[in-house]
Design a protein around this motif. Structure first.
Motif, mmCIF file in Angstrom:
data_model
loop_
_atom_site.group_PDB
_atom_site.id
_atom_site.type_symbol
_atom_site.label_atom_id
_atom_site.label_comp_id
_atom_site.label_asym_id
_atom_site.label_seq_id
_atom_site.Cartn_x
_atom_site.Cartn_y
_atom_site.Cartn_z
ATOM 1 N N GLN A 84 -7.239 0.004 2.773
ATOM 2 C CA GLN A 84 -7.868 -0.765 3.854
ATOM 3 C C GLN A 84 -9.387 -0.900 3.660
ATOM 4 O O GLN A 84 -9.983 -1.891 4.068
ATOM 5 C CB GLN A 84 -7.568 -0.115 5.219
ATOM 6 N N GLU B 181 -8.555 8.869 2.939
ATOM 7 C CA GLU B 181 -9.176 7.552 3.109
ATOM 8 C C GLU B 181 -10.684 7.779 3.218
ATOM 9 O O GLU B 181 -11.122 8.610 4.025
ATOM 10 C CB GLU B 181 -8.697 6.899 4.404
ATOM 11 N N GLY C 258 0.821 -1.206 0.000
ATOM 12 C CA GLY C 258 0.000 0.000 0.000
ATOM 13 C C GLY C 258 0.857 1.259 0.000
ATOM 14 O O GLY C 258 0.563 2.223 -0.713
ATOM 15 N N SER C 259 1.922 1.227 0.788
ATOM 16 C CA SER C 259 2.800 2.407 0.867
ATOM 17 C C SER C 259 3.368 2.756 -0.504
ATOM 18 O O SER C 259 3.430 3.926 -0.894
ATOM 19 C CB SER C 259 3.981 2.142 1.811
ATOM 20 N N LYS D 7 -3.721 -4.495 0.084
ATOM 21 C CA LYS D 7 -4.232 -5.444 1.077
ATOM 22 C C LYS D 7 -5.034 -6.606 0.467
ATOM 23 O O LYS D 7 -4.452 -7.523 -0.088
ATOM 24 C CB LYS D 7 -5.038 -4.696 2.134
ATOM 25 N N PHE E 159 -3.723 7.493 7.849
ATOM 26 C CA PHE E 159 -2.596 6.566 7.736
ATOM 27 C C PHE E 159 -2.466 6.154 6.280
ATOM 28 O O PHE E 159 -3.422 5.666 5.672
ATOM 29 C CB PHE E 159 -2.794 5.313 8.606
ATOM 30 N N HIS E 160 -1.259 6.354 5.735
ATOM 31 C CA HIS E 160 -1.021 5.982 4.336
ATOM 32 C C HIS E 160 0.193 5.086 4.174
ATOM 33 O O HIS E 160 0.581 4.793 3.045
ATOM 34 C CB HIS E 160 -0.889 7.243 3.472
ATOM 35 N N ASP F 149 -7.590 6.775 -1.075
ATOM 36 C CA ASP F 149 -6.788 5.645 -0.597
ATOM 37 C C ASP F 149 -7.731 4.561 -0.068
ATOM 38 O O ASP F 149 -8.262 4.658 1.036
ATOM 39 C CB ASP F 149 -5.818 6.121 0.498
HETATM 40 C C1 LIG Z 1 -5.285 3.375 4.076
HETATM 41 C C2 LIG Z 1 -3.929 2.748 4.008
HETATM 42 N N1 LIG Z 1 -3.053 3.168 3.098
HETATM 43 C C3 LIG Z 1 -1.832 2.641 2.992
HETATM 44 C C4 LIG Z 1 -1.420 1.649 3.851
HETATM 45 C C5 LIG Z 1 -0.039 1.086 3.741
HETATM 46 O O1 LIG Z 1 -0.083 -0.211 3.246
HETATM 47 P P1 LIG Z 1 1.155 -1.203 3.442
HETATM 48 O O2 LIG Z 1 1.247 -1.524 4.895
HETATM 49 O O3 LIG Z 1 0.799 -2.373 2.578
HETATM 50 O O4 LIG Z 1 2.357 -0.478 2.955
HETATM 51 C C6 LIG Z 1 -2.294 1.176 4.834
HETATM 52 C C7 LIG Z 1 -1.888 0.133 5.772
HETATM 53 O O5 LIG Z 1 -2.492 -0.138 6.769
HETATM 54 C C8 LIG Z 1 -3.587 1.739 4.918
HETATM 55 O O6 LIG Z 1 -4.461 1.340 5.840
#
Ligand SMILES: Cc1ncc(COP(=O)(O)O)c(C=O)c1O
Length: 437
Positions: A252, A216, A114-115, A278, A141-142, A249
């Motif tokens: 999740q 989000e 996700g990051s 995810k 959270f991203h 985003d």
């Molecule tokens: C909304 C959102 N974006 C990005 C991420 C980051 O994903 P990753 O942990 O796969 O890098 C998350 C992780 O929980 C998330 O909830």
């Protein structure tokens, strides 16, 4: 002296060998898992409400996913998409594109986490607009790469001591209905936050310098905060007015979690870019950016990518996930699960002094724990841990969230049986019954 359990021995190894930086939501050491059940290395059984932090919407080791992986493993593991194309990658892109709202021509690109998807969505927004600033929100959270950390709206323990952070990132106010500014009525929260954003364009960064707003549709790690009605559609309008790329985003919230395939569908949002991850891979690492073709084609050839992004194994898993969603009607199932959980959570809000709020969308539900309902003082982290550990003892894995670490959230597989769902809820209820503020 009794022999320590296998789990305890392995936990000691974890402590000796693994960086303390990685979180430990439970002390479970898993051996195997199926659907919504996890077995630890000593054979103890757990109901899983954590769902791999939202990655296991189709259930653990879904037979269709494991069959697809077995078949793919005998055919092709990796070439890197930069070197050779393969059909699975394009098929996943096509499936993703088909699900995203909006009539404009769309494209997609795949990554591992996700990051990484978020990082790249920001690059696209900057390349397309030729602007630099990015706005995210408090409680957001991203992810955990340096740019994602900068976007995150929680400081401790994510960011503290880990800077300096990426420049040109600004945080605006997210409408958190349970904790509005003092004296503000719930129905005025959307207008308040939008007013703050207009002020923000005067005091922090001019709208015409903003490349993207990332949001989000329901804040995840921030505590399952559903924005107040009208907030997301207003963001859409603001982005249109100022030529800002709206990045939704859905890492999740996606894949049925909220009772729609994408959470943005609840308010009819048409995004410019969407980040996904995810549950796309049912546990295999895969993520992506999907959105308007003109934005995804605005960078130089070769500017974006990575060695493993959209590798054949992860694509095989993702294609099986799309099939499972259709065959097992998992989006509808999320609505049914959500209704059962909501009923229980709402009743706990009435019954238990520590349950201050019950909220969520579909099967993405949470309770926020407080020391008393009037002051809404967050229940201290140690007390929340006690509740989670009591659940673990009784055979339920359930995890927390929130800037105050006082939110208990549900991310159970959408394939969970009603019996297991109710049993898990009974365990959580028992733990809350025992909990003292
Ligand atoms: C909304 C959102 N974006 C990005 C991420 C980051 O994903 P990753 O942990 O796969 O890098 C998350 C992780 O929980 C998330 O909830």
């Amino acid at each position: 002296m009794p022999k320590p359990s296998k789990a305890a021995q392995l936990w000691a190894e974890r402590s000796e060998l693994v960086s303390t930086g990685t979180a430990a939501y439970t002390s479970v050491v898993v051996d195997h898992a199926q659907n919504a059940t996890i077995w630890d290395v000593d054979g103890k059984e757990y109901i899983d409400f954590g769902g791999g932090i939202g990655t296991i919407n189709v259930g653990h080791c879904h037979p269709a996913v494991t069959a697809a992986l077995r078949e793919q493993a005998g055919k092709l593991l990796h070439t890197s998409f930069h070197v050779c194309a393969y059909p699975g990658y394009m098929q996943v892109c096509r499936k993703l594109i088909e699900t995203i709202p909006g009539s404009s021509k769309k494209k997609a690109i795949l990554f591992n986490s996700g990051s990484e998807a978020v990082e790249n969505a920001v690059k696209y927004a900057r390349a397309y607009t030729k602007r630099k600033a990015i706005i995210s929100f408090d409680n957001a959270f991203h992810g955990r790469t340096l740019l994602c950390l900068t976007l995150d709206g929680k400081y401790k323990p994510l960011r503290q001591g880990l800077g300096p952070f990426a420049p040109e990132v600004f945080h605006a106010r997210f409408p958190y209905e349970y904790r509005p500014p003092k004296g503000l009525k719930a129905e005025d929260l959307t207008a308040y936050c939008l007013g703050e954003l207009e002020k923000f364009f005067l005091t922090e960064v001019a709208a015409e310098d903003v490349a993207g707003i990332i949001v989000e549709p329901v804040q995840g790690e921030g505590g399952f905060i559903v924005p107040s009605p009208g907030f997301l559609p207003s963001l859409r309008k603001i982005c249109d007015k100022h030529g800002i790329v709206l990045i939704i985003d859905e890492v999740q919230t996606g894949f049925g979690r909220t009772g729609r395939f994408w959470a943005m569908e609840h308010e009819g949002i048409v995004p410019d870019l969407v980040t996904v991850g995810k549950s796309l891979g049912a546990g295999m690492p895969i993520s992506g950016v999907v959105g308007k073709a003109e934005i995804l084609d605005s960078v130089a050839a070769g500017a974006i990518g990575g060695t493993y992004g959209g590798n054949p194994m992860s694509c095989a898993a993702a294609l099986a996930v799309f099939d499972v969603f259709k065959k097992e009607k998992l989006v509808e199932k999320a609505g049914q699960i959500g209704a059962i959980v909501k009923k229980r959570f709402d009743s706990w809000k009435d019954r238990f002094p520590v349950v201050g709020d019950s909220r969520g969308l579909g099967a993405m539900r949470a309770i926020e724990l407080v020391t008393d309902k009037k002051s809404k003082t967050p229940l201290p982290g140690a007390k929340v841990k006690e509740i989670l550990h009591a659940c673990e003892d009784q055979g339920l894995i359930v995890i927390k969230a929130g800037v105050f670490d006082n939110v208990i959230r549900t991310l159970m597989p959408l394939t969970i049986s009603e019996k297991e769902l109710n049993k898990g809820l009974d365990i959580l209820e028992g733990a809350l019954e025992e909990a003292q503020p």
